[in-house]
Scaffold this motif. Structure first.
Motif, PDB file in Angstrom:
ATOM      1  N   LEU A 190       0.823  -1.203   0.000  1.00 41.20           N
ATOM      2  CA  LEU A 190       0.000   0.000   0.000  1.00 41.20           C
ATOM      3  C   LEU A 190       0.863   1.262   0.000  1.00 41.20           C
ATOM      4  N   GLU A 191       0.378   2.264  -0.701  1.00 42.24           N
ATOM      5  CA  GLU A 191       1.072   3.550  -0.758  1.00 42.24           C
ATOM      6  C   GLU A 191       0.996   4.296   0.576  1.00 42.24           C
ATOM      7  N   LEU A 192      -0.077   4.096   1.333  1.00 43.71           N
ATOM      8  CA  LEU A 192      -0.328   4.828   2.578  1.00 43.71           C
ATOM      9  C   LEU A 192      -0.322   6.331   2.320  1.00 43.71           C
ATOM     10  N   ARG A 193      -1.297   6.774   1.575  1.00 44.22           N
ATOM     11  CA  ARG A 193      -1.407   8.196   1.229  1.00 44.22           C
ATOM     12  C   ARG A 193      -1.545   9.045   2.489  1.00 44.22           C
ATOM     13  N   PRO A 194      -0.968  10.243   2.472  1.00 44.45           N
ATOM     14  CA  PRO A 194      -0.835  11.033   3.701  1.00 44.45           C
ATOM     15  C   PRO A 194      -2.027  11.904   4.080  1.00 44.45           C
ATOM     16  N   ASN A 195      -3.095  11.896   3.271  1.00 46.58           N
ATOM     17  CA  ASN A 195      -4.194  12.834   3.554  1.00 46.58           C
ATOM     18  C   ASN A 195      -5.532  12.298   3.072  1.00 46.58           C
ATOM     19  N   CYS A 196      -6.589  12.912   3.613  1.00 43.44           N
ATOM     20  CA  CYS A 196      -7.942  12.646   3.127  1.00 43.44           C
ATOM     21  C   CYS A 196      -8.092  13.374   1.795  1.00 43.44           C
ATOM     22  N   THR A 203       4.199  10.329   0.343  1.00 43.28           N
ATOM     23  CA  THR A 203       4.219  11.733   0.761  1.00 43.28           C
ATOM     24  C   THR A 203       3.431  12.632  -0.180  1.00 43.28           C
ATOM     25  N   LYS A 204       3.078  12.128  -1.366  1.00 46.62           N
ATOM     26  CA  LYS A 204       2.327  12.931  -2.331  1.00 46.62           C
ATOM     27  C   LYS A 204       0.868  13.015  -1.891  1.00 46.62           C
ATOM     28  N   ARG A 205       0.382  14.233  -1.725  1.00 44.02           N
ATOM     29  CA  ARG A 205      -1.003  14.448  -1.313  1.00 44.02           C
ATOM     30  C   ARG A 205      -1.914  14.296  -2.531  1.00 44.02           C
ATOM     31  N   HIS A 206      -3.050  13.638  -2.328  1.00 42.73           N
ATOM     32  CA  HIS A 206      -4.023  13.402  -3.388  1.00 42.73           C
ATOM     33  C   HIS A 206      -5.296  14.160  -3.061  1.00 42.73           C
ATOM     34  N   HIS A 207      -6.024  14.565  -4.091  1.00 45.30           N
ATOM     35  CA  HIS A 207      -7.278  15.289  -3.918  1.00 45.30           C
ATOM     36  C   HIS A 207      -8.304  14.725  -4.892  1.00 45.30           C
ATOM     37  N   SER A 208      -9.516  14.590  -4.419  1.00 49.58           N
ATOM     38  CA  SER A 208     -10.590  14.029  -5.234  1.00 49.58           C
ATOM     39  C   SER A 208     -10.792  14.862  -6.497  1.00 49.58           C
ATOM     40  N   GLN A 209     -10.935  14.180  -7.609  1.00 46.70           N
ATOM     41  CA  GLN A 209     -11.176  14.868  -8.886  1.00 46.70           C
ATOM     42  C   GLN A 209     -12.655  15.138  -9.117  1.00 46.70           C
ATOM     43  N   TRP A 210     -13.518  14.602  -8.231  1.00 44.91           N
ATOM     44  CA  TRP A 210     -14.957  14.665  -8.437  1.00 44.91           C
ATOM     45  C   TRP A 210     -15.563  15.892  -7.764  1.00 44.91           C
ATOM     46  N   THR A 211     -16.503  16.514  -8.443  1.00 41.21           N
ATOM     47  CA  THR A 211     -17.198  17.662  -7.875  1.00 41.21           C
ATOM     48  C   THR A 211     -18.184  17.178  -6.809  1.00 41.21           C
ATOM     49  N   GLN A 212     -18.664  18.101  -6.017  1.00 43.25           N
ATOM     50  CA  GLN A 212     -19.644  17.755  -4.998  1.00 43.25           C
ATOM     51  C   GLN A 212     -20.881  17.128  -5.636  1.00 43.25           C
ATOM     52  N   GLU A 213     -21.330  17.653  -6.742  1.00 42.45           N
ATOM     53  CA  GLU A 213     -22.500  17.114  -7.435  1.00 42.45           C
ATOM     54  C   GLU A 213     -22.238  15.689  -7.949  1.00 42.45           C
ATOM     55  N   GLN A 214     -21.066  15.454  -8.523  1.00 37.28           N
ATOM     56  CA  GLN A 214     -20.729  14.124  -9.009  1.00 37.28           C
ATOM     57  C   GLN A 214     -20.667  13.119  -7.852  1.00 37.28           C
ATOM     58  N   ARG A 215     -20.087  13.536  -6.726  1.00 36.41           N
ATOM     59  CA  ARG A 215     -20.029  12.654  -5.557  1.00 36.41           C
ATOM     60  C   ARG A 215     -21.435  12.347  -5.054  1.00 36.41           C
ATOM     61  N   ARG A 216     -22.280  13.349  -5.002  1.00 35.56           N
ATOM     62  CA  ARG A 216     -23.656  13.172  -4.534  1.00 35.56           C
ATOM     63  C   ARG A 216     -24.411  12.206  -5.454  1.00 35.56           C
ATOM     64  N   GLU A 217     -24.263  12.340  -6.758  1.00 34.34           N
ATOM     65  CA  GLU A 217     -24.932  11.448  -7.704  1.00 34.34           C
ATOM     66  C   GLU A 217     -24.500   9.994  -7.509  1.00 34.34           C
ATOM     67  N   ARG A 218     -23.196   9.797  -7.354  1.00 29.26           N
ATOM     68  CA  ARG A 218     -22.678   8.426  -7.168  1.00 29.26           C
ATOM     69  C   ARG A 218     -23.207   7.847  -5.857  1.00 29.26           C
ATOM     70  N   THR A 219     -23.191   8.653  -4.814  1.00 26.61           N
ATOM     71  CA  THR A 219     -23.689   8.195  -3.511  1.00 26.61           C
ATOM     72  C   THR A 219     -25.158   7.835  -3.592  1.00 26.61           C
ATOM     73  N   GLU A 220     -25.967   8.715  -4.208  1.00 24.29           N
ATOM     74  CA  GLU A 220     -27.410   8.452  -4.337  1.00 24.29           C
ATOM     75  C   GLU A 220     -27.671   7.144  -5.093  1.00 24.29           C
ATOM     76  N   LEU A 221     -26.884   6.903  -6.111  1.00 26.47           N
ATOM     77  CA  LEU A 221     -27.063   5.726  -6.947  1.00 26.47           C
ATOM     78  C   LEU A 221     -26.720   4.434  -6.202  1.00 26.47           C
ATOM     79  N   LEU A 222     -25.691   4.468  -5.360  1.00 30.15           N
ATOM     80  CA  LEU A 222     -25.148   3.217  -4.825  1.00 30.15           C
ATOM     81  C   LEU A 222     -25.266   3.005  -3.320  1.00 30.15           C
ATOM     82  N   ARG A 223     -25.612   4.004  -2.546  1.00 28.14           N
ATOM     83  CA  ARG A 223     -25.549   3.855  -1.095  1.00 28.14           C
ATOM     84  C   ARG A 223     -26.466   2.772  -0.538  1.00 28.14           C
ATOM     85  N   SER A 224     -27.561   2.480  -1.192  1.00 27.84           N
ATOM     86  CA  SER A 224     -28.484   1.443  -0.683  1.00 27.84           C
ATOM     87  C   SER A 224     -28.069   0.027  -1.097  1.00 27.84           C
TER      88      SER A 224
END
Length: 103
Positions: free
Chosen positions: A2-8, A76-97
């Protein structure tokens, strides 16, 4: 290994190698427990999978095999989500159940 990424990737809080708060998907997208559970509702915005607690890499080389953080350091390389809040919300709505093992 595992890379063990350093951040959320969402809130950018630090997640050191010994963090009990780090959550990863099967592709190693990394989020803090709060973002993974409350914001993303256990749905990775990249792959649609669920999250599990990231394992802790031991500091020492207890088996004498050149392992441990001293020999295999965390990323040590910090990563950041490429997805917008709307895209994250759509994916969550589709799959959370749907449980992660059935997605």
């Amino acid at each position: 290994m595992l890379e063990l990424r350093p951040n959320c990737e969402l809130c950018d809080c630090d997640l050191p190698p010994n963090s009990l708060e780090a959550r990863i998907c099967s592709y190693e997208c990394t989020y803090c427990a709060e973002c993974a559970e409350k914001t993303l509702e256990n749905v990775c915005p990249s792959c649609g999978g669920g999250f599990v607690q990231r394992p802790i890499r031991p500091v020492g080389d207890w088996g004498g095999l050149g392992l441990g953080l001293a020999n295999r350091p965390a990323g040590t390389k910090r990563h950041h989500s490429q997805w917008t809040q709307e895209q994250r919300r759509e994916r969550t709505e589709l799959l959370r159940s749907t449980p992660p093992q059935e997605r």
